[in-house]
Design an enzyme around this catalytic site. Structure first.
Site, mmCIF file in Angstrom:
data_model
loop_
_atom_site.group_PDB
_atom_site.id
_atom_site.type_symbol
_atom_site.label_atom_id
_atom_site.label_comp_id
_atom_site.label_asym_id
_atom_site.label_seq_id
_atom_site.Cartn_x
_atom_site.Cartn_y
_atom_site.Cartn_z
ATOM 1 N N CYS A 13 -2.087 38.460 14.767
ATOM 2 C CA CYS A 13 -1.032 39.183 15.493
ATOM 3 C C CYS A 13 0.314 38.853 14.856
ATOM 4 C CB CYS A 13 -1.056 38.774 16.972
ATOM 5 S SG CYS A 13 0.384 39.365 17.885
ATOM 6 N N CYS A 72 2.608 36.722 17.176
ATOM 7 C CA CYS A 72 2.098 35.348 17.289
ATOM 8 C C CYS A 72 2.468 34.578 16.018
ATOM 9 C CB CYS A 72 0.582 35.338 17.485
ATOM 10 S SG CYS A 72 0.034 35.728 19.163
ATOM 11 N N ASP A 124 15.598 42.019 15.536
ATOM 12 C CA ASP A 124 14.704 43.087 15.071
ATOM 13 C C ASP A 124 14.992 43.391 13.602
ATOM 14 O OD1 ASP A 124 12.986 45.480 16.782
ATOM 15 O OD2 ASP A 124 13.572 45.896 14.706
ATOM 16 N N HIS A 156 0.025 34.864 23.549
ATOM 17 C CA HIS A 156 -0.241 36.281 23.345
ATOM 18 C C HIS A 156 -0.520 37.014 24.656
ATOM 19 C CE1 HIS A 156 -1.270 39.862 21.066
ATOM 20 N NE2 HIS A 156 -2.080 40.094 22.083
ATOM 21 N N ASN A 184 8.279 48.915 25.317
ATOM 22 C CA ASN A 184 7.369 50.034 25.112
ATOM 23 C C ASN A 184 5.941 49.554 25.350
ATOM 24 O OD1 ASN A 184 9.517 51.756 24.275
ATOM 25 N ND2 ASN A 184 9.479 50.779 22.258
ATOM 26 N N GLY A 226 5.477 54.417 22.333
ATOM 27 C CA GLY A 226 6.090 53.950 21.094
ATOM 28 C C GLY A 226 5.860 52.487 20.768
ATOM 29 N N HIS A 277 1.962 42.935 20.994
ATOM 30 C CA HIS A 277 2.266 41.623 21.586
ATOM 31 C C HIS A 277 3.505 41.875 22.440
ATOM 32 C CE1 HIS A 277 2.767 37.000 21.096
ATOM 33 N NE2 HIS A 277 3.797 37.408 21.832
ATOM 34 N N HIS A 291 6.826 42.374 24.127
ATOM 35 C CA HIS A 291 8.178 42.054 23.668
ATOM 36 C C HIS A 291 9.181 42.892 24.424
ATOM 37 C CE1 HIS A 291 6.429 45.147 21.048
ATOM 38 N NE2 HIS A 291 7.639 45.671 20.935
ATOM 39 N N HIS A 299 12.845 44.450 23.988
ATOM 40 C CA HIS A 299 13.982 44.764 23.119
ATOM 41 C C HIS A 299 15.259 44.540 23.929
ATOM 42 C CE1 HIS A 299 11.710 47.281 20.077
ATOM 43 N NE2 HIS A 299 10.880 47.422 21.097
HETATM 44 P P1 AMP Z 1 7.779 48.438 19.421
HETATM 45 O O1 AMP Z 1 7.771 49.585 18.432
HETATM 46 O O2 AMP Z 1 8.409 48.739 20.727
HETATM 47 O O3 AMP Z 1 6.383 47.847 19.546
HETATM 48 O O4 AMP Z 1 8.708 47.321 18.787
HETATM 49 C C1 AMP Z 1 8.334 46.574 17.683
HETATM 50 C C2 AMP Z 1 9.597 46.181 16.982
HETATM 51 O O5 AMP Z 1 9.300 45.136 16.111
HETATM 52 C C3 AMP Z 1 10.244 47.297 16.156
HETATM 53 O O6 AMP Z 1 11.563 47.534 16.644
HETATM 54 C C4 AMP Z 1 10.252 46.720 14.744
HETATM 55 O O7 AMP Z 1 11.416 47.056 14.018
HETATM 56 C C5 AMP Z 1 10.151 45.235 14.994
HETATM 57 N N1 AMP Z 1 9.538 44.452 13.929
HETATM 58 C C6 AMP Z 1 8.402 44.741 13.236
HETATM 59 N N2 AMP Z 1 8.152 43.754 12.348
HETATM 60 C C7 AMP Z 1 9.150 42.842 12.486
HETATM 61 C C8 AMP Z 1 9.452 41.616 11.840
HETATM 62 N N3 AMP Z 1 8.673 41.110 10.866
HETATM 63 N N4 AMP Z 1 10.561 40.951 12.214
HETATM 64 C C9 AMP Z 1 11.371 41.444 13.178
HETATM 65 N N5 AMP Z 1 11.126 42.602 13.843
HETATM 66 C C10 AMP Z 1 10.036 43.291 13.490
HETATM 67 ZN ZN ZN Z 2 0.354 37.946 19.634
#
Ligand code: AMP
Ligand code: ZN
Length: 111
Positions: A3, A6, A29, A45, A84, A90, A95, A97, A99
């Site tokens: 993941c 993770c 982000d 997780h 999301n 989206g 995992h 999160h 925003h």
């Molecule tokens: P979501 O699309 O709501 O699942 O959000 C996932 C977020 O993770 C997106 O805004 C991506 O830009 C961000 N993301 C993906 N990979 C990374 C990373 N390695 N470091 C920081 N943010 C990331």
């Molecule tokens: Zn995870």
């Protein structure tokens, strides 16, 4: 489990840290959608909001305490929190999160 978040929480994939404690990790982000855009994740997780339950909801409450504390420390008094959940909404990383977005006018309803 393989993941991305993770691995980030474990420090195995680099990230720009905003905040960390024993339960929660927050980092910027990689593809910011606002002048301030960071993510708050539980270190353990959880797939998404749909997987929140009696056993793990205290960590979700803690995520919100962290959001309140960190935004205050950054001097941010207006911000948006988004989670999301599922593909149609989206979610691209499975995992949980949150925003945190700030620093520009936000539209409502969201696109
Ligand atoms: P979501 O699309 O709501 O699942 O959000 C996932 C977020 O993770 C997106 O805004 C991506 O830009 C961000 N993301 C993906 N990979 C990374 C990373 N390695 N470091 C920081 N943010 C990331
Ligand atoms: Zn995870």
């Amino acid at each position: 489990m393989n993941c991305l978040f993770c691995s980030i929480a474990e420090g195995n994939i680099p990230s720009k840290k905003v905040y960390e404690d024993e339960l929660v990790y927050a980092f910027y982000d990689i593809d910011p959608q606002a002048p301030v855009h960071f993510l708050v994740i539980p270190k353990t997780h959880i797939d998404s909001v749909a997987a929140v339950n009696e056993e793990n909801s205290s960590i979700v409450a803690h995520c919100f305490e962290v959001i309140s504390k960190v935004t205050k420390e950054m001097g941010i008094d207006s911000f948006r929190v988004v989670s999301n959940c599922g593909e149609q909404a989206g979610q691209s990383v499975p995992h949980l999160h949150f925003h945190v977005l700030a620093g520009r006018d936000m539209t409502w309803p969201p696109g």
